[in-house]
Structure formats: C-alpha cells, structure tokens
Design a protein around this motif. Structure first.
Motif, mmCIF file in Angstrom:
data_model
loop_
_atom_site.group_PDB
_atom_site.id
_atom_site.type_symbol
_atom_site.label_atom_id
_atom_site.label_comp_id
_atom_site.label_asym_id
_atom_site.label_seq_id
_atom_site.Cartn_x
_atom_site.Cartn_y
_atom_site.Cartn_z
ATOM 1 N N VAL A 275 41.107 24.426 43.456
ATOM 2 C CA VAL A 275 41.246 23.402 42.410
ATOM 3 C C VAL A 275 42.721 23.117 42.154
ATOM 4 C CG1 VAL A 275 40.782 22.840 39.994
ATOM 5 C CG2 VAL A 275 39.060 24.042 41.353
ATOM 6 N N LEU A 276 43.543 24.167 42.090
ATOM 7 C CA LEU A 276 44.985 23.980 41.914
ATOM 8 C C LEU A 276 45.568 23.249 43.122
ATOM 9 C CD1 LEU A 276 47.542 24.524 40.255
ATOM 10 C CD2 LEU A 276 47.726 26.741 41.406
ATOM 11 N N GLU A 277 45.116 23.593 44.296
ATOM 12 C CA GLU A 277 45.589 22.926 45.514
ATOM 13 C C GLU A 277 45.221 21.447 45.490
ATOM 14 O OE1 GLU A 277 43.700 25.180 48.554
ATOM 15 O OE2 GLU A 277 45.128 26.852 48.458
ATOM 16 N N MET A 278 44.035 21.136 45.019
ATOM 17 C CA MET A 278 43.558 19.756 44.961
ATOM 18 C C MET A 278 44.388 18.920 43.978
ATOM 19 S SD MET A 278 39.647 18.607 44.128
ATOM 20 C CE MET A 278 39.694 19.420 42.521
ATOM 21 N N ILE A 279 44.679 19.502 42.820
ATOM 22 C CA ILE A 279 45.451 18.785 41.799
ATOM 23 C C ILE A 279 46.890 18.543 42.268
ATOM 24 C CG2 ILE A 279 46.443 18.974 39.473
ATOM 25 C CD1 ILE A 279 43.892 20.509 38.688
ATOM 26 N N THR A 280 47.508 19.578 42.796
ATOM 27 C CA THR A 280 48.902 19.435 43.236
ATOM 28 C C THR A 280 49.003 18.500 44.435
ATOM 29 O OG1 THR A 280 48.660 21.499 44.498
ATOM 30 C CG2 THR A 280 49.689 21.642 42.327
ATOM 31 N N ASN A 281 47.995 18.499 45.286
ATOM 32 C CA ASN A 281 48.001 17.595 46.432
ATOM 33 C C ASN A 281 47.947 16.145 45.967
ATOM 34 O OD1 ASN A 281 47.845 17.083 49.343
ATOM 35 N ND2 ASN A 281 45.762 16.398 48.920
ATOM 36 N N PHE B 47 41.497 13.291 35.563
ATOM 37 C CA PHE B 47 41.748 13.391 34.123
ATOM 38 C C PHE B 47 41.883 12.018 33.479
ATOM 39 C CE2 PHE B 47 43.752 17.049 36.215
ATOM 40 C CZ PHE B 47 43.124 18.103 35.564
ATOM 41 N N HIS B 48 41.267 11.871 32.318
ATOM 42 C CA HIS B 48 41.501 10.699 31.478
ATOM 43 C C HIS B 48 42.855 10.903 30.800
ATOM 44 C CE1 HIS B 48 41.059 7.874 28.138
ATOM 45 N NE2 HIS B 48 40.143 7.270 28.886
ATOM 46 N N VAL B 49 43.525 9.834 30.459
ATOM 47 C CA VAL B 49 44.833 9.905 29.803
ATOM 48 C C VAL B 49 44.763 10.767 28.541
ATOM 49 C CG1 VAL B 49 46.606 8.586 28.586
ATOM 50 C CG2 VAL B 49 45.662 7.723 30.729
ATOM 51 N N LYS B 50 43.696 10.603 27.768
ATOM 52 C CA LYS B 50 43.556 11.376 26.535
ATOM 53 C C LYS B 50 43.450 12.876 26.822
ATOM 54 C CE LYS B 50 41.371 7.733 23.759
ATOM 55 N NZ LYS B 50 40.145 7.334 23.008
ATOM 56 N N THR B 51 42.830 13.205 27.952
ATOM 57 C CA THR B 51 42.697 14.617 28.332
ATOM 58 C C THR B 51 44.054 15.207 28.684
ATOM 59 O OG1 THR B 51 40.477 14.194 29.193
ATOM 60 C CG2 THR B 51 41.554 16.235 29.883
ATOM 61 N N LEU B 52 44.859 14.450 29.432
ATOM 62 C CA LEU B 52 46.202 14.920 29.775
ATOM 63 C C LEU B 52 47.011 15.189 28.514
ATOM 64 C CD1 LEU B 52 47.093 12.547 32.764
ATOM 65 C CD2 LEU B 52 46.581 14.986 32.888
ATOM 66 N N ALA C 96 44.376 22.984 36.177
ATOM 67 C CA ALA C 96 43.376 23.569 37.069
ATOM 68 C C ALA C 96 42.323 24.339 36.281
ATOM 69 C CB ALA C 96 44.064 24.490 38.083
ATOM 70 N N TYR C 97 42.777 25.082 35.296
ATOM 71 C CA TYR C 97 41.846 25.877 34.468
ATOM 72 C C TYR C 97 40.864 24.973 33.736
ATOM 73 C CZ TYR C 97 40.238 29.270 31.022
ATOM 74 O OH TYR C 97 39.462 30.092 30.226
ATOM 75 N N TYR C 98 41.365 23.833 33.247
ATOM 76 C CA TYR C 98 40.503 22.897 32.529
ATOM 77 C C TYR C 98 39.399 22.383 33.437
ATOM 78 C CZ TYR C 98 38.941 18.627 30.218
ATOM 79 O OH TYR C 98 38.168 17.640 29.647
ATOM 80 N N LEU C 99 39.739 22.005 34.681
ATOM 81 C CA LEU C 99 38.714 21.488 35.604
ATOM 82 C C LEU C 99 37.696 22.560 35.956
ATOM 83 C CD1 LEU C 99 40.462 19.158 38.220
ATOM 84 C CD2 LEU C 99 39.180 18.541 36.171
ATOM 85 N N ILE C 100 38.163 23.785 36.118
ATOM 86 C CA ILE C 100 37.243 24.868 36.477
ATOM 87 C C ILE C 100 36.255 25.150 35.340
ATOM 88 C CG2 ILE C 100 37.116 27.355 36.942
ATOM 89 C CD1 ILE C 100 39.800 27.056 38.430
ATOM 90 N N MET C 101 36.770 25.100 34.108
ATOM 91 C CA MET C 101 35.938 25.437 32.942
ATOM 92 C C MET C 101 35.142 24.251 32.425
ATOM 93 S SD MET C 101 36.540 28.580 32.765
ATOM 94 C CE MET C 101 35.646 28.957 31.262
ATOM 95 N N LYS C 102 35.430 23.089 32.929
ATOM 96 C CA LYS C 102 34.779 21.857 32.442
ATOM 97 C C LYS C 102 33.267 21.905 32.659
ATOM 98 C CE LYS C 102 35.178 16.833 32.918
ATOM 99 N NZ LYS C 102 35.848 15.751 33.661
#
Length: 257
Positions: free
Chosen positions: A199-205, A223-228, A251-257
């Motif tokens: 997940v971290l690799e996906m976001i940074t990529n 991510f929605h702008v409000k989420t960021l 990354a943690y947010y996407l995993i726990m979502k």
C-alpha cells in the motif's frame, strides 16, 4: 579480472579499507555476512576479528579464489545469488541477528537493498558501499532533489546514515561515479505499523510518478481532498514536500479503511 556483467569494482585503497573496517567495528561474538567479497579487500581484515565469516559470492572464479585464500579457514562460502538467498537460514543456524556488509555492484544495489528489507527482523545492521546517487536517494529529506519513493520506503524500514564518501580512484576498475559508504539500522519500532507494505509502495508510486502534479491530483485515485486535509496533508503540495511520516499515515489510513 573484474566481471563487467556483474558490475564489479574492487576496493584497492588501504586508507579507505581501514576506515570502513573501523566503521563496521566487528566483534568476536558477531554473526557477520559479507555480500560480494570480491578479492577479499574487506574480507581479510574483517576476518582478523572473527572466528567465522559468512560470504555470499556468485562469481565462480572469485569463489575459487576465496577457497584458496590464506584466510579461507575462517570463511563459510555460499555460492549463491544474494537477490534470491533466504537470509533466515544464517539466522536460524546461528540463532543470532545478522550483521551484513558489502561493496555492492551498482547494477543490483537498489534491488538487493529492497530485498533485504524483507529480513529486517533478523538483521542488526547493514553497511554498504553504494553509488553516491543511490546513497543520497536512500537518505534524502523532503524538499531535496534526491527525495523520492525509494527514500520513503527505505526510511520506513531503516535509519540510514551516510558515513564516508569514496572517490573513483579507490577502486579497480575505476568507476565513472563517486561512491558512498552508508550504515542502515533496522527500525525496532515504527511510528505507524504498515501491515501491507504494498500500500505504501502504491501511494508513493502514484505521488512521485507525477512529481509535477499537486497531491490533490496525483493521489485523487486514493484520497478525497477533505481526507488529505483531515490526515494533515496539504493537497496543494507536491510529492517531494510531504514528510516520510505523512506517507506512513496515508498508507495506514488506506489499510484501515
């Protein structure tokens, strides 16, 4: 003779070799492994501190050289490709965390370090000679030219400390680039525990693959702008302006979502 296909550049300057050995600081009780010992420039002096040294070497000619070297009795030679070797084997044999060092071939250094991160739980520290550009990317801070995806991934796993710049004439054959000797110390605890590193690799990529775009666009798929904003990330900034810890939070947010 050095094998160009394997990216071999042998250390030949004694002053640099002595400094490197001092930085590694080998102790008798250590469980130490060298990747790519070559002609033994580091192997020989490190052996004087140890009863046993594991070495991984792929080149058959160099393996034969090591078998016939004056310090061969202290060596446990593994004719393996380090990119596919299970480093847990040495940990299980010795029941002790591994210290790893090596003058890494430039053409596999990034792949090898990323692979070694899979074994951080059994690694005490790592000391590597790398192309300076790669070392800079590993240790880079936000806002710098070298800061990128590799910086974030590497700093999730390790504390990275540049130790010594090494110039081309310290090697044979002479490389076309400067080198850097660095220390990597695996993190014992994490500010954010990321259970799925992909997940971290996906976001940074996504972020660094579109460096010129602001995050509200490059990360819009995730991510929605409000989420960021909620996560403390300014959506108007670009990838290189976001702290390593902020990428961990995303990354943690996407995993726990």
């Amino acid at each position: 003779m050095p094998n160009k296909k394997l990216g071999q550049h042998f250390l030949i300057e004694n002053k640099i070799i002595n400094k490197i050995v001092n930085y590694i600081d080998p102790r008798l009780q250590d469980n130490i492994l060298e990747i790519g010992p070559g002609l033994g420039a580091l192997t020989k002096p490190i052996c004087t501190f140890l009863e046993k040294l594991y070495v991984i070497e792929l080149d058959s000619d160099l393996v034969n050289f090591l078998f016939n070297s004056p310090f061969s009795k202290k060596l446990k030679i593994l004719k393996k490709n380090a990119l596919f070797y299970n480093f847990l084997d040495i940990f299980n044999k010795e029941n002790k965390n591994i210290r790893i060092f090596g003058n890494l071939p430039y053409n596999i250094s990034v792949r090898l370090i990323l692979y070694l991160f899979n074994f951080c739980s059994v690694i005490k520290d790592m000391h590597f000679m790398l192309q300076k550009e790669v070392a800079n990317r590993l240790s880079a801070s936000p806002g710098t030219k070298c800061y990128g995806r590799l910086s974030v991934i590497a700093q999730y796993y390790c504390n990275i400390i540049p130790l010594l710049q090494v110039f081309p004439n310290s090697f044979s054959p002479v490389p076309k680039v400067n080198s850097m000797f660095i220390r990597l110390i695996p993190n014992l605890t994490f500010p954010v525990l990321i259970e799925d590193i992909k997940v971290l690799e996906m976001i940074t990529n996504a972020a660094f693959g579109q460096r010129r775009k602001i995050l509200r666009h490059s990360l819009s798929k995730f991510f929605h702008v409000k989420t960021l904003i909620k996560l403390g990330v300014n959506p108007m900034l670009r990838a290189e302006n976001i702290r390593v810890s902020q990428y961990f939070q995303l990354a943690y947010y996407l995993i726990m979502k």
